[in-house]
Design an enzyme around this catalytic site. Structure first.
Site, PDB file in Angstrom:
ATOM      1  N   TYR A  26      20.275 -25.303  70.028  1.00 33.45           N
ATOM      2  CA  TYR A  26      21.554 -26.160  70.869  1.00 33.45           C
ATOM      3  C   TYR A  26      22.049 -25.439  72.113  1.00 33.45           C
ATOM      4  O   TYR A  26      23.336 -24.994  72.597  1.00 33.45           O
ATOM      5  CB  TYR A  26      22.554 -25.364  70.028  1.00 33.45           C
ATOM      6  CG  TYR A  26      21.782 -25.024  68.396  1.00 33.45           C
ATOM      7  CD1 TYR A  26      21.171 -25.693  67.922  1.00 33.45           C
ATOM      8  CD2 TYR A  26      21.841 -23.559  68.291  1.00 33.45           C
ATOM      9  CE1 TYR A  26      21.196 -25.373  65.978  1.00 33.45           C
ATOM     10  CE2 TYR A  26      21.571 -23.364  67.019  1.00 33.45           C
ATOM     11  CZ  TYR A  26      21.311 -24.412  65.929  1.00 33.45           C
ATOM     12  OH  TYR A  26      20.734 -24.541  64.730  1.00 33.45           O
ATOM     13  N   HIS A  27      21.092 -25.996  73.036  1.00 32.05           N
ATOM     14  CA  HIS A  27      21.212 -26.006  74.499  1.00 32.05           C
ATOM     15  C   HIS A  27      20.944 -27.521  75.320  1.00 32.05           C
ATOM     16  O   HIS A  27      20.614 -27.031  76.701  1.00 32.05           O
ATOM     17  CB  HIS A  27      20.255 -24.709  74.895  1.00 32.05           C
ATOM     18  CG  HIS A  27      20.153 -23.599  74.503  1.00 32.05           C
ATOM     19  ND1 HIS A  27      19.275 -22.698  74.807  1.00 32.05           N
ATOM     20  CD2 HIS A  27      21.550 -22.513  73.794  1.00 32.05           C
ATOM     21  CE1 HIS A  27      19.544 -21.449  74.476  1.00 32.05           C
ATOM     22  NE2 HIS A  27      21.062 -21.753  73.712  1.00 32.05           N
TER      23      HIS A  27
END
Length: 540
Positions: free
Chosen positions: A472-473
């Protein structure tokens, strides 16, 4: 239902996530400015947001997220990966694991070297410090007067302590502060929490700012496009209360919709690659080939164990009394198991492919988490998530239609660069070494992922292709740098090239991924942007 009567503001901010909430609070500190903050999602009222342990269930609450999925990934067995992004006040900071990590000085020097002048470590450290309210007080690296509370965890699982103790087994240090002088080693993460509750950007920055008469916050308001007149962004068109509304910006429109939705909105507004816009029957206002390009993300691989001991956070009959006690303790003291972020410990390490900096990061979970928490995992166990910090693979975001609420073509191209495959294989081997430490022997555990039979590089790579997920980056799709560089979208002041009155302020402007979780750096970007904007627009 919100009734919006005021339609003219000095600043319009699109997106109330990590950057947008920060920017709204800082700009509205000046009573001369009128600010409108627009969020497509709902208010952050769900208790699962504020109770840290609720993290395990947030992915199931589909009304709080965009629920994006990638295109089929060629190097990952053509799997479509789930990409959750926050659609709520606080954005993804209301859904994340709360780990507070800044990256290292070299990350920001790379930004500067790539043309993002003024974003080197010496320039950004004061804004990390400014944002922070550190539990242990101010120091060379930390601040205690900011809005973002950074605390030690109030509760940690014995398995997490075993993980930290395992540092000695692999000749690593035990690190007390991953945002201090040295971060190579294992330790407990500090978290964005206050009084045992999540401290999202909404809680940190908006909770007090909401009372200001010069700040208007709209939720469940979907911006459809940025209005451009004679080369200047003059406002936005949004959908709210089943109606279309036009809002005017006297000074600037500030786009803070994130690495996915910021390039989407630019393209919907006619700012992007001319040929692609033509394919979607969108008239080009400014031909910006780099919009949506340079997409980067951390790809996560999990080494999972199951154990006979019920010490982990798990779903079992034996665990019921523990959860009952935890609910009582948290309700009355905001302590105990429910104050845990689950990803309690982790660290940074080097594979044989690393240079001077660590090239992998660990997140240890004393639990079995399946499908991002969207399905139940019965029983007990623990797992070590590991990701390569500096992937060479680059992807893109593209429109699939000109529907503002339509799906997007999200193409990260994971593992398309062969170097990323080598580091991922080495990362799995490193993770296995840690979990083989003596400290884990009392738990009578067995490896279930990848499994004892998976040993060769080819077998490990096949496992990675079949099982890896995003951590999730996503960043980089509105790259910051020199205005004359054709690979950039915004200049070093975050102004969109070829335009006036429009900036992008979020993780999409990062030229390259930092070596760690991206939330703290996104807030830092907004803190510095607020100062740049104030300096330009404040009266003498």
């Amino acid at each position: 239902m919100q009734t919006q009567t005021k339609t003219q503001f000095d600043f319009i901010i699109i997106g109330a996530g990590s950057a947008g909430a920060t920017l709204a609070a800082r700009l509205s500190e000046n009573p001369e400015f009128s600010v409108c903050l627009i969020e497509a999602g709902v208010k952050d009222t769900s208790p699962f947001i504020h109770i840290p342990f609720g993290l395990a269930f947030l992915a199931r609450l589909t009304h709080l997220g965009w629920s994006h999925n990638t295109a089929p990934q060629q190097e990952l067995n053509n799997r479509r990966l789930f990409w959750p992004r926050g659609k709520v006040l606080g954005g993804s900071s209301s859904l994340n694991a709360m780990c507070y990590i800044r990256g290292v000085a070299q990350d920001y020097q790379r930004w500067s070297d790539a043309g993002a002048k003024g974003w080197d470590w010496q320039s950004v450290l004061p804004y990390f410090i400014k944002s922070e309210k550190q539990q242990h007080g101010a120091s060379e690296y930390h601040g205690d007067a900011g809005y973002l509370c950074v605390d030690d965890l109030r509760h940690t699982n014995p398995l997490s302590q075993s993980f930290v103790n395992a540092a000695e087994h692999v000749d690593l240090a035990q690190v007390k502060d991953f945002n201090g002088a040295e971060h190579h080693g294992l330790g407990f993460y500090q978290v964005t929490q206050i009084n045992g509750q999540r401290c999202s950007s909404a809680k940190a920055y908006l909770s007090n700012a909401m009372a200001r008469s010069n700040l208007t916050i709209l939720t469940q308001a979907h911006v459809e496009k940025i209005i451009v007149e004679q080369g200047r962004a003059t406002g936005v068109q949004l959908h709210i209360n089943k109606k279309t509304l036009l809002l005017k910006a006297n000074k600037e429109v500030l786009l803070c919709a994130g690495a996915i939705n910021s390039p989407q909105l630019l393209m919907l507004s006619g700012l992007g690659p001319k040929e692609h816009l033509a394919d979607q029957s969108i008239a080009t206002i400014v031909d910006l080939p780099a919009v949506g390009q340079n997409l980067q993300d951390h790809l996560d691989v999990l080494v999972q164990y199951r154990c006979k001991s019920n010490v982990s956070y798990g779903l079992s009959l034996a665990a019921i009394p523990t959860y009952v006690k935890a609910a009582y303790t948290y309700t009355f003291k905001h302590k105990g198991m429910l104050s845990s972020n689950i990803a309690e410990a982790g660290g940074f390490d080097k594979t044989e492919f690393a240079g001077e900096e660590c090239d992998i990061q660990y997140h240890f979970l004393p639990a079995i988490l399946q499908d991002h928490g969207r399905s139940n995992a019965l029983g007990h166990g623990y797992g070590l998530h590991v990701c390569a910090l500096y992937p060479q693979s680059r992807g893109e975001i593209r429109l699939l239609s000109k529907d503002p609420q339509g799906e997007l073509h999200i193409e990260p191209r994971y593992l398309s660069h062969p170097d990323d495959q080598k580091v991922a294989i080495a990362a799995v081997r490193k993770a296995r070494e840690i979990l083989a430490a003596e400290d884990f022997k009392p738990y009578q555990a067995r490896e279930v992922l990848p499994g004892a039979e998976v040993q060769t590089d080819a077998q490990i790579l096949a496992f990675i292709r079949a099982n890896s997920q995003s951590i999730y980056h996503p960043v980089g799709t509105c790259k910051m740098g020199l205005a004359e560089d054709p690979t950039t979208v915004v200049d070093e002041n975050l102004k969109v090239k070829g335009m006036s009155g429009l900036r992008v302020v979020d993780a999409s402007v990062m030229p390259s991924l930092i070596g760690g979780n991206t939330n703290a750096a996104t807030i830092m970007i907004a803190e510095r942007a607020a100062d740049l904007i104030k300096q330009e627009h404040s009266s003498a």
